[in-house]
Motif scaffolding. Structure first.
Motif, PDB file in Angstrom:
ATOM      1  N   LEU A  83       0.832  -1.201   0.000  1.00 41.19           N
ATOM      2  CA  LEU A  83       0.000   0.000   0.000  1.00 41.19           C
ATOM      3  C   LEU A  83       0.868   1.253   0.000  1.00 41.19           C
ATOM      4  O   LEU A  83       0.662   2.166  -0.796  1.00 41.19           O
ATOM      5  N   VAL A  84       1.837   1.281   0.899  1.00 42.04           N
ATOM      6  CA  VAL A  84       2.719   2.442   1.037  1.00 42.04           C
ATOM      7  C   VAL A  84       3.494   2.700  -0.249  1.00 42.04           C
ATOM      8  O   VAL A  84       3.703   3.850  -0.648  1.00 42.04           O
ATOM      9  N   GLU A  85       3.905   1.650  -0.914  1.00 42.97           N
ATOM     10  CA  GLU A  85       4.663   1.778  -2.163  1.00 42.97           C
ATOM     11  C   GLU A  85       3.777   2.104  -3.361  1.00 42.97           C
ATOM     12  O   GLU A  85       4.272   2.329  -4.464  1.00 42.97           O
ATOM     13  N   GLY A  86       2.463   2.110  -3.148  1.00 44.67           N
ATOM     14  CA  GLY A  86       1.542   2.396  -4.237  1.00 44.67           C
ATOM     15  C   GLY A  86       1.327   1.232  -5.178  1.00 44.67           C
ATOM     16  O   GLY A  86       0.812   1.403  -6.273  1.00 44.67           O
ATOM     17  N   ASN A  87       1.686   0.051  -4.744  1.00 47.41           N
ATOM     18  CA  ASN A  87       1.522  -1.150  -5.566  1.00 47.41           C
ATOM     19  C   ASN A  87       0.223  -1.850  -5.147  1.00 47.41           C
ATOM     20  O   ASN A  87       0.242  -2.862  -4.438  1.00 47.41           O
ATOM     21  N   PHE A  88      -0.880  -1.304  -5.565  1.00 45.96           N
ATOM     22  CA  PHE A  88      -2.190  -1.770  -5.118  1.00 45.96           C
ATOM     23  C   PHE A  88      -2.569  -3.112  -5.718  1.00 45.96           C
ATOM     24  O   PHE A  88      -3.304  -3.883  -5.096  1.00 45.96           O
ATOM     25  N   GLU A  89      -2.083  -3.420  -6.894  1.00 49.26           N
ATOM     26  CA  GLU A  89      -2.312  -4.756  -7.468  1.00 49.26           C
ATOM     27  C   GLU A  89      -1.620  -5.816  -6.611  1.00 49.26           C
ATOM     28  O   GLU A  89      -2.187  -6.874  -6.357  1.00 49.26           O
ATOM     29  N   GLN A 125      -6.479   2.012  -3.608  1.00 50.67           N
ATOM     30  CA  GLN A 125      -5.755   3.270  -3.731  1.00 50.67           C
ATOM     31  C   GLN A 125      -6.562   4.422  -3.142  1.00 50.67           C
ATOM     32  O   GLN A 125      -6.029   5.253  -2.399  1.00 50.67           O
ATOM     33  N   GLN A 126      -7.853   4.453  -3.454  1.00 47.84           N
ATOM     34  CA  GLN A 126      -8.725   5.523  -2.974  1.00 47.84           C
ATOM     35  C   GLN A 126      -8.823   5.520  -1.455  1.00 47.84           C
ATOM     36  O   GLN A 126      -8.679   6.564  -0.809  1.00 47.84           O
ATOM     37  N   PHE A 171      -6.816   4.073   0.780  1.00 50.45           N
ATOM     38  CA  PHE A 171      -5.522   4.342   1.400  1.00 50.45           C
ATOM     39  C   PHE A 171      -5.180   5.829   1.309  1.00 50.45           C
ATOM     40  O   PHE A 171      -4.763   6.444   2.297  1.00 50.45           O
ATOM     41  N   ALA A 172      -5.366   6.424   0.124  1.00 52.28           N
ATOM     42  CA  ALA A 172      -5.066   7.845  -0.046  1.00 52.28           C
ATOM     43  C   ALA A 172      -5.898   8.709   0.896  1.00 52.28           C
ATOM     44  O   ALA A 172      -5.383   9.671   1.484  1.00 52.28           O
ATOM     45  N   PRO A 198       4.401  11.402   1.997  1.00 56.65           N
ATOM     46  CA  PRO A 198       4.100   9.968   1.901  1.00 56.65           C
ATOM     47  C   PRO A 198       4.463   9.227   3.179  1.00 56.65           C
ATOM     48  O   PRO A 198       5.298   9.695   3.969  1.00 56.65           O
TER      49      PRO A 198
END
Length: 113
Positions: A19-25, A45-46, A48-49, A58
């Protein structure tokens, strides 16, 4: 026994780190099929953001803070409850997960209590 007991913590940490790395897949791969249905990558993503939006940058720290092997509504297929802190400049949040015997996350709660 200690090695096996650490597996749910590793799963929870890998999920939070993705999640933190933005790797939602990649984060979705740690979820049970039911949760994958509830959380396609754009939804992860939504959510978490929105959780970290009030911070000044970040997330920088991911750490397992607490675990439970027993809790009031534990089901037979549940393995461990894990609370993972996600912190950054100006905020501290968390995800709380229940990892099942199948090595997948079956319950997910966003934010600190």
């Amino acid at each position: 026994m200690a090695v096996a007991a650490s597996i749910p913590v590793e799963i929870a940490l890998k999920f939070a780190q993705a999640l933190v790395e933005g790797n939602f897949e990649a984060a979705r791969l740690y979820l049970s099929p039911v949760l994958q249905g509830q959380y396609p990558a754009p939804r992860l993503q939504q959510v978490f953001a929105a959780m970290v939006a009030y911070g000044d940058g970040p997330p920088t720290d991911v750490e397992a803070i607490a675990t439970l092997d027993n809790w009031p509504d534990k089901r037979p297929q549940d393995w461990r409850w894990v609370y993972v802190s996600i912190a950054g400049d100006g905020y501290g949040e968390a995800v709380t997960v229940i990892v099942g015997q199948d090595h997948l996350i079956h319950a997910l709660e966003w934010g600190r209590p």
